[in-house]
Design an enzyme around this catalytic site. Structure first.
Site, short mmCIF file in Angstrom:
data_model
loop_
_atom_site.label_atom_id
_atom_site.label_comp_id
_atom_site.label_asym_id
_atom_site.label_seq_id
_atom_site.Cartn_x
_atom_site.Cartn_y
_atom_site.Cartn_z
N LEU A 107 25.19 -9.31 -20.80
CA LEU A 107 24.38 -10.28 -21.50
C LEU A 107 24.96 -11.31 -22.27
CD1 LEU A 107 21.29 -10.47 -22.28
CD2 LEU A 107 21.67 -9.12 -24.54
N HIS A 142 12.76 -9.66 -43.13
CA HIS A 142 13.92 -10.21 -42.43
C HIS A 142 14.97 -9.00 -42.08
CE1 HIS A 142 12.65 -13.91 -43.21
NE2 HIS A 142 12.83 -14.21 -44.35
N ASP A 202 8.99 -14.87 -35.23
CA ASP A 202 8.32 -15.29 -36.50
C ASP A 202 7.55 -13.96 -36.96
OD1 ASP A 202 7.14 -17.00 -38.29
OD2 ASP A 202 5.77 -17.69 -36.90
C1 FPP Z 1 10.53 -16.18 -39.37
O1 FPP Z 1 9.64 -15.55 -39.96
C2 FPP Z 1 12.01 -15.79 -39.31
C3 FPP Z 1 12.91 -16.30 -39.68
C4 FPP Z 1 13.12 -17.52 -40.50
C5 FPP Z 1 14.33 -15.24 -39.77
C6 FPP Z 1 14.75 -14.61 -38.80
C7 FPP Z 1 15.57 -13.51 -38.98
C8 FPP Z 1 15.76 -12.31 -38.71
C9 FPP Z 1 14.86 -11.83 -37.51
C10 FPP Z 1 16.42 -11.27 -39.04
C11 FPP Z 1 17.99 -11.46 -39.06
C12 FPP Z 1 18.55 -12.16 -37.92
C13 FPP Z 1 19.79 -11.97 -37.37
C14 FPP Z 1 20.39 -12.95 -36.44
C15 FPP Z 1 20.67 -11.09 -38.13
P1 FPP Z 1 8.92 -15.86 -41.23
O2 FPP Z 1 9.94 -15.69 -42.46
O3 FPP Z 1 8.89 -17.41 -41.29
O4 FPP Z 1 7.64 -15.20 -41.25
P2 FPP Z 1 6.19 -15.61 -41.63
O5 FPP Z 1 5.68 -16.65 -40.81
O6 FPP Z 1 5.41 -14.35 -41.67
O7 FPP Z 1 6.27 -16.10 -43.13
#
Ligand code: FPP
Length: 236
Positions: free
Chosen positions: A126, A32, A15
């Site tokens: 892994l 992201h 997150d």
């Molecule tokens: C939450 O942060 C994150 C996500 C919903 C997406 C996670 C994706 C990645 C780490 C990158 C790509 C992943 C792969 C598997 C290639 P948020 O957007 O809710 O952050 P915020 O709380 O700061 O808004």
């Protein structure tokens, strides 16, 4: 006897990507994108920390409710990640699987997942599991619906049905350590059954800033926890 101080199955709620980008005046998708680098660092560090299974929450079933441009961008990133990282997984002896629903993903992404899973299936160092279109509650409902109802199910039978409900080809052990970055302290519908006795570790670090040092700190915290599984220390 496995080393109880090692979180053999570690799960992470990644997150903070959006805030990381917003803090810089950048679009959320840039966060992201930076999150992928953190993901790569985490996957590289995991085996050295004794981790055998690493489950990462990439996209929840509720994330479909985000703006279409962000959803589309994330789907493109997942595809790109699979295209770019499959060879690295093979080289690093990593087996990649995706858990969650597949029927709502685009056909090209579905095909890329199948290709990566097949190509990395021999990986033994892994087991990397990416949760995409995942909801623990939906998985629990699906498992309950699919179970034969002649007899009350055992926990083992239910766990097997749950594995099938999330498309897991083989059973993963229960989660030992659940890490959440980004400062929030909640589970957000992630691995609710599998984390029944997981140790929880929350860090304020936003996911794109998460690195091997932060990961090692989390694992050290785990090593110092006393796990009793509802029993007394001497019994465990
Ligand atoms: C939450 O942060 C994150 C996500 C919903 C997406 C996670 C994706 C990645 C780490 C990158 C790509 C992943 C792969 C598997 C290639 P948020 O957007 O809710 O952050 P915020 O709380 O700061 O808004």
């Amino acid at each position: 006897m496995p080393d109880a101080t090692v979180p053999r199955h570690t799960a992470i709620i990644m997150d903070g990507n959006g805030r990381w980008a917003t803090n810089r005046g950048w679009p959320r998708l840039a966060g992201h994108r930076a999150g992928i680098d953190a993901l790569r660092r985490t996957v590289e560090a995991a085996p050295g920390l004794g981790i055998e299974t690493l489950t990462l929450y990439a996209f929840s079933a509720d994330n479909w409710g985000r703006p279409q441009a962000e959803v589309d961008g994330l789907m493109r990133l997942f595809h790109l990640y699979l295209a770019n990282e499959t060879d690295r997984c093979i080289a690093d002896d990593v087996r990649l699987s995706v858990i969650g629903r597949r029927d709502r993903l685009g056909p090209l992404l579905r095909a890329a997942i199948a290709t990566s899973e097949m190509a990395t299936s021999a990986g033994r160092r892994l087991h990397l599991r990416l949760a995409i279109d995942y909801s623990a509650r939906d998985a629990l409902l699906t498992a309950a619906w699919n179970l034969p109802h002649q007899a009350f199910p055992s926990r083992e039978a239910f766990a097997e049905a749950l594995g099938q409900a999330i498309g897991a080809h083989d059973p993963a052990p229960d989660v030992d350590l659940l890490i959440r970055s980004g400062g929030e302290q909640r589970l957000s519908d992630f691995l609710l059954w599998e984390s029944a006795y997981a140790e929880l570790y929350f860090t304020d670090t936003l996911w794109p800033d998460f690195d091997a040092e932060g990961f090692t700190t989390a694992v050290h915290h785990f090593a110092n926890r006393e796990r009793r599984f509802g029993k007394l220390k001497e019994v465990v």
